[in-house]
Design an enzyme around this catalytic site. Sequence first.
Site, PDB file in Angstrom:
ATOM      1  N   LYS A  10       0.748  -1.033  -0.051  1.00 63.73           N
ATOM      2  CA  LYS A  10      -0.120   0.119  -0.108  1.00 63.73           C
ATOM      3  C   LYS A  10       0.656   1.372   0.091  1.00 63.73           C
ATOM      4  O   LYS A  10       2.069   1.145   0.369  1.00 63.73           O
ATOM      5  CB  LYS A  10      -0.813  -0.023   1.266  1.00 63.73           C
ATOM      6  N   TYR A  50     -12.574  -2.759  -3.032  1.00 59.20           N
ATOM      7  CA  TYR A  50     -13.033  -2.685  -1.734  1.00 59.20           C
ATOM      8  C   TYR A  50     -14.668  -2.435  -1.679  1.00 59.20           C
ATOM      9  O   TYR A  50     -14.983  -2.162  -0.654  1.00 59.20           O
ATOM     10  CB  TYR A  50     -12.401  -1.261  -0.946  1.00 59.20           C
ATOM     11  N   ASN A 124      -1.624   0.076   7.362  1.00 59.01           N
ATOM     12  CA  ASN A 124      -1.076  -1.470   7.723  1.00 59.01           C
ATOM     13  C   ASN A 124      -0.191  -2.121   6.472  1.00 59.01           C
ATOM     14  O   ASN A 124      -0.148  -3.209   6.390  1.00 59.01           O
ATOM     15  CB  ASN A 124      -2.104  -2.297   7.990  1.00 59.01           C
ATOM     16  N   HIS A 127      -1.874  -5.393   1.661  1.00 59.53           N
ATOM     17  CA  HIS A 127      -3.289  -5.888   1.363  1.00 59.53           C
ATOM     18  C   HIS A 127      -2.884  -7.220   1.043  1.00 59.53           C
ATOM     19  O   HIS A 127      -1.946  -7.660   0.249  1.00 59.53           O
ATOM     20  CB  HIS A 127      -3.866  -5.228   0.369  1.00 59.53           C
ATOM     21  N   GLU A 138     -10.102 -10.864  -6.560  1.00 60.01           N
ATOM     22  CA  GLU A 138      -8.754  -9.921  -6.556  1.00 60.01           C
ATOM     23  C   GLU A 138      -7.726 -10.010  -7.698  1.00 60.01           C
ATOM     24  O   GLU A 138      -7.067  -9.059  -8.297  1.00 60.01           O
ATOM     25  CB  GLU A 138      -8.271  -9.708  -5.110  1.00 60.01           C
TER      26      GLU A 138
HETATM   27  P1  IDP Z   1      -7.923  -6.858   5.817  1.00 56.98           P
HETATM   28  O1  IDP Z   1      -6.838  -5.590   5.039  1.00 56.98           O
HETATM   29  O2  IDP Z   1      -7.073  -7.186   6.904  1.00 56.98           O
HETATM   30  O3  IDP Z   1      -8.460  -7.597   5.025  1.00 56.98           O
HETATM   31  P2  IDP Z   1     -10.488  -5.734   5.766  1.00 56.98           P
HETATM   32  O4  IDP Z   1     -11.466  -5.811   6.963  1.00 56.98           O
HETATM   33  O5  IDP Z   1     -10.627  -6.229   4.627  1.00 56.98           O
HETATM   34  O6  IDP Z   1      -9.215  -5.789   6.613  1.00 56.98           O
HETATM   35  O7  IDP Z   1     -10.368  -4.081   5.770  1.00 56.98           O
HETATM   36  C1  IDP Z   1      -9.607  -3.301   4.593  1.00 56.98           C
HETATM   37  C2  IDP Z   1      -8.798  -2.223   4.873  1.00 56.98           C
HETATM   38  O8  IDP Z   1      -9.785  -1.286   5.541  1.00 56.98           O
HETATM   39  C3  IDP Z   1      -7.928  -2.552   6.260  1.00 56.98           C
HETATM   40  O9  IDP Z   1      -6.564  -3.045   5.615  1.00 56.98           O
HETATM   41  C4  IDP Z   1      -7.622  -1.220   6.690  1.00 56.98           C
HETATM   42  O10 IDP Z   1      -6.588  -0.502   5.621  1.00 56.98           O
HETATM   43  C5  IDP Z   1      -9.032  -0.546   6.493  1.00 56.98           C
HETATM   44  N1  IDP Z   1      -9.798  -0.639   7.921  1.00 56.98           N
HETATM   45  C6  IDP Z   1     -10.397  -1.699   8.120  1.00 56.98           C
HETATM   46  N2  IDP Z   1     -10.903  -1.880   9.384  1.00 56.98           N
HETATM   47  C7  IDP Z   1     -10.682  -0.449   9.696  1.00 56.98           C
HETATM   48  C8  IDP Z   1     -10.908   0.237  10.639  1.00 56.98           C
HETATM   49  O11 IDP Z   1     -11.853  -0.019  11.868  1.00 56.98           O
HETATM   50  N3  IDP Z   1     -10.603   1.575  10.690  1.00 56.98           N
HETATM   51  C9  IDP Z   1     -10.059   2.330   9.911  1.00 56.98           C
HETATM   52  N4  IDP Z   1      -9.554   1.446   8.630  1.00 56.98           N
HETATM   53  C10 IDP Z   1      -9.926   0.081   8.636  1.00 56.98           C
HETATM   54 MG    MG Z   2     -10.009  -7.748   3.337  1.00 50.67          MG
END
Ligand code: IDP
Ligand code: MG
Length: 150
Positions: A10, A50, A124, A127, A138
């Site tokens: 990212k 997303y 984070n 992805h 994806e």
């Molecule tokens: P993942 O990336 O671990 O699969 P997902 O639930 O698919 O997690 O969410 C996609 C992305 O959305 C996350 O990697 C993060 O960047 C963002 N995200 C998810 N939950 C939150 C939150 O509670 N607050 C802010 N950003 C979030």
């Molecule tokens: Mg995800």
Amino acid sequence: MTEQTLVLIKPDGLARRLTGLTIDRLDASGLQMVAAKMVGVSEKLAREHYKSLSDKPFFENLIKYIRGEFHGLKDHRVLAMVYRGENAIKKVREVCGATNPEQAAAGTIRGSFGRITTAGQFENVIHASSDPSDAAREVALWFKPEEILP
Ligand code: IDP
Ligand code: MG
């Protein structure tokens, strides 16, 4: 079972010069990288990628984040890769660590390098597809079949 999974470094990972360290962790998993390219992420691609999160309160910020708008990446770049191997989807998720960098285990990519900004944005670094149906969707969204090694 041999699987393929989509990985994106990212914009925070690129901007903070974590590309090599991140790929190093993935290399250690023993999986094979079978495709890689820099991608300028269009608004359309970001929203499609997303789309299952479109009802979340953080969705609009997430679109800005993945398009590099928080990190000055004017060409919207991310590094997109496909990894292949036995249980690749789960293995990559384990190397990544939990979504929330504060909860990600020490030694995982997100545990080592992720952060939550003072504005509350999860940064984070990476992805990774979460399950087989997400992975298939994806990989097909980000790569043409001929861009992936057989
Ligand atoms: P993942 O990336 O671990 O699969 P997902 O639930 O698919 O997690 O969410 C996609 C992305 O959305 C996350 O990697 C993060 O960047 C963002 N995200 C998810 N939950 C939150 C939150 O509670 N607050 C802010 N950003 C979030
Ligand atoms: Mg995800």
